[in-house]
Design a protein around this motif. Structure first.
Motif, PDB file in Angstrom:
ATOM      1  N   ASP A  31       0.806  -1.226   0.000  1.00 45.73           N
ATOM      2  CA  ASP A  31       0.000   0.000   0.000  1.00 45.73           C
ATOM      3  C   ASP A  31       0.838   1.274   0.000  1.00 45.73           C
ATOM      4  OD1 ASP A  31      -2.519  -1.366   2.246  1.00 45.73           O
ATOM      5  OD2 ASP A  31      -2.332  -1.449   0.065  1.00 45.73           O
ATOM      6  N   TYR A  32       2.137   1.110  -0.119  1.00 40.93           N
ATOM      7  CA  TYR A  32       3.026   2.258   0.042  1.00 40.93           C
ATOM      8  C   TYR A  32       3.866   2.508  -1.202  1.00 40.93           C
ATOM      9  CZ  TYR A  32       2.137   2.965   4.991  1.00 40.93           C
ATOM     10  OH  TYR A  32       1.547   3.262   6.184  1.00 40.93           O
ATOM     11  N   ALA A  33       4.275   3.745  -1.326  1.00 40.60           N
ATOM     12  CA  ALA A  33       5.312   4.128  -2.270  1.00 40.60           C
ATOM     13  C   ALA A  33       6.609   4.305  -1.485  1.00 40.60           C
ATOM     14  CB  ALA A  33       4.948   5.425  -2.972  1.00 40.60           C
ATOM     15  N   ILE A  34       7.694   3.877  -2.100  1.00 37.83           N
ATOM     16  CA  ILE A  34       9.001   3.988  -1.459  1.00 37.83           C
ATOM     17  C   ILE A  34       9.855   4.963  -2.253  1.00 37.83           C
ATOM     18  CG2 ILE A  34      11.033   2.778  -0.630  1.00 37.83           C
ATOM     19  CD1 ILE A  34       8.478   1.858   0.733  1.00 37.83           C
ATOM     20  N   SER A  52       6.055   3.225  -6.774  1.00 35.47           N
ATOM     21  CA  SER A  52       4.751   2.971  -6.165  1.00 35.47           C
ATOM     22  C   SER A  52       4.445   1.481  -6.206  1.00 35.47           C
ATOM     23  CB  SER A  52       3.647   3.725  -6.910  1.00 35.47           C
ATOM     24  OG  SER A  52       2.377   3.288  -6.455  1.00 35.47           O
ATOM     25  N   ASN A  53       4.262   0.895  -5.041  1.00 36.98           N
ATOM     26  CA  ASN A  53       3.919  -0.524  -4.988  1.00 36.98           C
ATOM     27  C   ASN A  53       2.460  -0.766  -5.381  1.00 36.98           C
ATOM     28  OD1 ASN A  53       6.407  -1.658  -4.159  1.00 36.98           O
ATOM     29  ND2 ASN A  53       6.062  -0.851  -2.108  1.00 36.98           N
ATOM     30  N   ILE A  54       1.663   0.296  -5.501  1.00 37.22           N
ATOM     31  CA  ILE A  54       0.270   0.142  -5.908  1.00 37.22           C
ATOM     32  C   ILE A  54       0.174  -0.177  -7.386  1.00 37.22           C
ATOM     33  CG2 ILE A  54      -1.899   1.360  -6.252  1.00 37.22           C
ATOM     34  CD1 ILE A  54      -1.578   0.601  -3.428  1.00 37.22           C
ATOM     35  N   ASP A  55       0.876   0.630  -8.198  1.00 34.22           N
ATOM     36  CA  ASP A  55       0.730   0.454  -9.646  1.00 34.22           C
ATOM     37  C   ASP A  55       2.047   0.301 -10.392  1.00 34.22           C
ATOM     38  OD1 ASP A  55      -0.051   4.000 -10.271  1.00 34.22           O
ATOM     39  OD2 ASP A  55       1.766   2.990  -9.574  1.00 34.22           O
ATOM     40  N   GLY A  56       3.147   0.282  -9.649  1.00 36.86           N
ATOM     41  CA  GLY A  56       4.442   0.095 -10.293  1.00 36.86           C
ATOM     42  C   GLY A  56       4.985   1.336 -10.982  1.00 36.86           C
TER      43      GLY A  56
END
Length: 119
Positions: A31-34, A52-56
């Motif tokens: 749920d996070y962006a790094i 973004s781990n949500i949408d790459g």
């Protein structure tokens, strides 16, 4: 307990490469962006990249485009920053940080890893 632990820094010559890792735990990684940030001596901290781990989706600061690549290993909950063709001006302490997707604020920060590029 939330943890972000950077590793992979070091000393390289101009034109060399390093891969930084940001190992995370204690929050819902998906749920996070790094983001990766850096701060050189006497300078303000600047954003380098974000994954973004949500949408790459990814973001890169202009000076690193084409040289740095960020990626994510969802199974290991680790984000990487591959840095190629390093320049002396890339010398800085590098930090990773996590923000909830959609938020403008980074909630969690690592302790940093030092990168030194010699000319």
């Amino acid at each position: 307990e939330v943890q972000l632990v950077e590793s992979g820094g070091g000393l390289v010559h101009t034109g060399g490469s390093l891969r930084l890792s940001c190992a995370t735990s204690g929050f819902n990684f998906d749920d996070y962006a790094i983001g990766w940030f850096r701060q050189a001596p006497g300078k303000e901290r600047e954003g380098v990249s974000c994954f973004s781990n949500i949408d790459g989706s990814t973001y890169y600061e202009d000076s690193v485009k084409g040289r740095f690549t960020t990626s994510s290993d969802y199974a290991k909950k680790t984000v990487y920053l591959q840095m190629n063709n390093l320049k002396p001006e890339d010398t800085a302490d590098y930090y990773c940080a996590a923000r909830m997707s959609g938020s403008g604020n980074y909630d969690y920060w690592g302790q940093g890893t030092q990168v030194t590029v010699s000319s």
